[in-house]
Design a protein around this motif. Sequence first.
Motif, PDB file in Angstrom:
ATOM      1  N   GLN A   1      -7.082   2.242  -6.648  1.00 14.46           N
ATOM      2  CA  GLN A   1      -6.975   3.544  -6.012  1.00 14.46           C
ATOM      3  C   GLN A   1      -8.231   4.363  -6.231  1.00 14.46           C
TER       4      GLN A   1
ATOM      5  N   GLN B   1       0.859  -1.181   0.000  1.00 14.63           N
ATOM      6  CA  GLN B   1       0.000   0.000   0.000  1.00 14.63           C
ATOM      7  C   GLN B   1       0.891   1.225   0.000  1.00 14.63           C
TER       8      GLN B   1
ATOM      9  N   ARG C   1      -2.896   3.886  -2.525  1.00 15.70           N
ATOM     10  CA  ARG C   1      -3.079   2.911  -3.600  1.00 15.70           C
ATOM     11  C   ARG C   1      -2.757   1.541  -3.030  1.00 15.70           C
TER      12      ARG C   1
END
Length: 170
Positions: free
Chosen positions: A129, A102, A112
């Motif tokens: 995302q 992440q 994201r």
Amino acid sequence: MENYQMFLPFSLPANTAPNDSQVIFDNFHGDTSKGLLSDRKTDKFFQVAEVKELVENGRFVGSEGVGCKKKEKKIRKPRYAFQTRSQVDILDDGYRWRKYGQKAVKNNKFPRNYYRCTHQGCNVKKQVQRLTKDETVVLTTYEGVHAHPIDKPDNNFQHILNQMQIHTPF
DNA sequence: CGCATTTGACCTGCGC
DNA sequence: GCGCAGGTCAAATGCG
């Protein structure tokens, strides 16, 4: 005009409204149902039929539009982005994914998330995302193609996939 | 126990 | 070379 095949190497996630979604073809983006794609860097628009994959030695190296100079020749797998509106980040597309990273994205207050397909020998990846610009939009980018059947065929989104293929003029 | 997730560290490419 | 941004690793942790 050159003919080529478009396919979605994934099934559509839950909560997907086909009319409110768009497929993004690697370096290009746009509304395929309108038959238009635009180059990310130049914002120049092409008819979808003018955009093609660049393949060397059977490997994807980029994509280009007619009259557009070639993209970088870096070897990588084709990537397909799927953008849709959803309240939830976790979209069940029928495959089993393991999260492996992440990252905070610049100019985006949402992180994201990186996922890898857990199927043995299948190294398909995807990243998810949310857009800062419109936080109701979830952008899912797939890299690679599953070389195995769907892990959860009992989900009922296969028919949505079929709908989507009708919407794409390929 | 067997798997998935979390999360900081690490790696790499790129622009200056 | 350096710093930044994006992408990945892997040990620790969580959970059924």
